[in-house]
Design a protein around this motif. Structure first.
Motif, PDB file in Angstrom:
ATOM      1  N   GLU A 109       0.805  -1.218   0.000  1.00 39.00           N
ATOM      2  CA  GLU A 109       0.000   0.000   0.000  1.00 39.00           C
ATOM      3  C   GLU A 109       0.839   1.270   0.000  1.00 39.00           C
ATOM      4  OE1 GLU A 109      -2.207   0.497   3.628  1.00 39.00           O
ATOM      5  OE2 GLU A 109      -0.810  -0.790   4.734  1.00 39.00           O
ATOM      6  N   TYR A 110       2.152   1.158   0.247  1.00 34.24           N
ATOM      7  CA  TYR A 110       3.019   2.334   0.316  1.00 34.24           C
ATOM      8  C   TYR A 110       3.736   2.611  -1.011  1.00 34.24           C
ATOM      9  CZ  TYR A 110       2.263   1.512   5.274  1.00 34.24           C
ATOM     10  OH  TYR A 110       1.679   1.301   6.500  1.00 34.24           O
ATOM     11  N   GLY A 111       3.437   1.830  -2.030  1.00 34.43           N
ATOM     12  CA  GLY A 111       4.050   2.064  -3.333  1.00 34.43           C
ATOM     13  C   GLY A 111       5.302   1.257  -3.585  1.00 34.43           C
ATOM     14  N   PHE A 114      15.443  -9.079 -11.461  1.00 35.10           N
ATOM     15  CA  PHE A 114      14.469  -8.412 -10.605  1.00 35.10           C
ATOM     16  C   PHE A 114      14.560  -6.904 -10.778  1.00 35.10           C
ATOM     17  CE2 PHE A 114      17.968  -8.011  -7.457  1.00 35.10           C
ATOM     18  CZ  PHE A 114      17.743  -6.732  -6.980  1.00 35.10           C
ATOM     19  N   LEU A 115      13.468  -6.235 -10.470  1.00 43.33           N
ATOM     20  CA  LEU A 115      13.400  -4.775 -10.479  1.00 43.33           C
ATOM     21  C   LEU A 115      12.612  -4.360  -9.246  1.00 43.33           C
ATOM     22  CD1 LEU A 115      13.908  -2.061 -11.913  1.00 43.33           C
ATOM     23  CD2 LEU A 115      11.759  -2.399 -13.129  1.00 43.33           C
ATOM     24  N   TYR A 116      13.251  -3.567  -8.386  1.00 42.13           N
ATOM     25  CA  TYR A 116      12.661  -3.197  -7.099  1.00 42.13           C
ATOM     26  C   TYR A 116      12.499  -1.684  -7.010  1.00 42.13           C
ATOM     27  CZ  TYR A 116      12.506  -2.285  -2.036  1.00 42.13           C
ATOM     28  OH  TYR A 116      12.175  -1.830  -0.782  1.00 42.13           O
ATOM     29  N   TYR A 117      11.296  -1.243  -6.680  1.00 40.76           N
ATOM     30  CA  TYR A 117      11.025   0.181  -6.448  1.00 40.76           C
ATOM     31  C   TYR A 117      10.686   0.394  -4.988  1.00 40.76           C
ATOM     32  CZ  TYR A 117      10.722   1.112 -11.466  1.00 40.76           C
ATOM     33  OH  TYR A 117      11.006   1.252 -12.802  1.00 40.76           O
ATOM     34  N   GLY A 118      11.421   1.297  -4.327  1.00 41.37           N
ATOM     35  CA  GLY A 118      11.089   1.678  -2.969  1.00 41.37           C
ATOM     36  C   GLY A 118      10.007   2.741  -2.970  1.00 41.37           C
ATOM     37  N   SER A 119       9.762   3.314  -1.818  1.00 45.67           N
ATOM     38  CA  SER A 119       8.723   4.323  -1.670  1.00 45.67           C
ATOM     39  C   SER A 119       9.309   5.590  -1.073  1.00 45.67           C
ATOM     40  CB  SER A 119       7.601   3.795  -0.771  1.00 45.67           C
ATOM     41  OG  SER A 119       6.718   4.826  -0.409  1.00 45.67           O
ATOM     42  N   SER A 120       8.767   6.734  -1.464  1.00 48.98           N
ATOM     43  CA  SER A 120       9.229   8.008  -0.909  1.00 48.98           C
ATOM     44  C   SER A 120       8.875   8.134   0.566  1.00 48.98           C
ATOM     45  CB  SER A 120       8.606   9.175  -1.685  1.00 48.98           C
ATOM     46  OG  SER A 120       7.188   9.096  -1.640  1.00 48.98           O
TER      47      SER A 120
END
Length: 212
Positions: free
Chosen positions: A110-112, A129-135
């Protein structure tokens, strides 16, 4: 005569296609599949029940486990998965006539935060793999370019344990092809002595790895 010639040509092409499907796929090693995951230029979606070894639920569980393992090595942050998806596709390299059935699995919260994993259907191994964190979360690379060496070392240890590959020298090199974000490459050899190179990049909110 023309109709007969067409039928013969069709029959010959069918035989070639059958030989391609059975011969090329079964001779693929894991190292070949790691390379194909980045090198393929055609992608064909298939029905989930059409000749696969893994089922959709299996692929999703493997993606969960891989994400947990990467988190244990400190490569990504744990993902509190709210949504998950898995879709099979055929990856085809027109240059080498290589083909493999792969899964694209995505986990998100839920945090992106989002994790996309490419999984080999035959071995169940992660290929990319491709990983996106959240602001809203702690950046995956707080110190900028200074962290690339430490991150590459984590990837080296993970790959040796996960794939059974052996790092050549155990060191990383800065990847000059990717100057916009901190990037590195680490070379390995497999059990047959074949060399393969891991490419790894990160910026404050994204990490990615692929092979060549």
């Amino acid at each position: 005569m023309p109709e007969a010639a067409v039928r013969i040509a069709d029959r010959q092409s069918e035989n070639k296609q059958e030989e391609f499907e059975t011969g090329t796929v079964s001779s693929f090693s894991l190292t070949d599949r790691l390379r194909l995951a980045d090198a393929y230029d055609q992608e064909m979606y298939v029905d989930v029940a059409d000749g696969t070894i893994l089922e959709r639920g299996d692929a999703e569980q493997i993606a969960d486990k891989i994400t947990e393992e990467l988190a244990l090595y400190g490569i990504v942050d744990p993902v509190s998965c709210e949504e998950r998806s898995a879709a099979p596709f055929m990856a085809v390299s027109s240059e080498n006539l290589d083909v493999a059935l792969l899964w694209r699995c995505t986990l998100s919260d839920e945090y992106g935060v989002r994790m996309t994993v490419i999984i080999d259907d035959e071995s169940g191994k992660m290929l990319e793999f491709l990983y996106y964190g959240s602001s809203d979360a702690t950046p995956v690379n707080e110190s900028g370019t200074g962290d690339i060496g430490a991150e590459a070392e984590k990837m080296r240890q993970f790959c040796e344990d996960y794939y059974g590959l052996k790092a050549i020298g155990g060191e990383y090199e800065e990847d000059t092809d990717y100057v916009s974000v901190p990037s590195a490459q680490v070379s390995f050899i497999d059990e047959k002595g074949s060399r393969i190179t891991l490419h790894f990049s990160l910026d404050p909110w994204m990490k990615a790895c692929w092979w060549s």
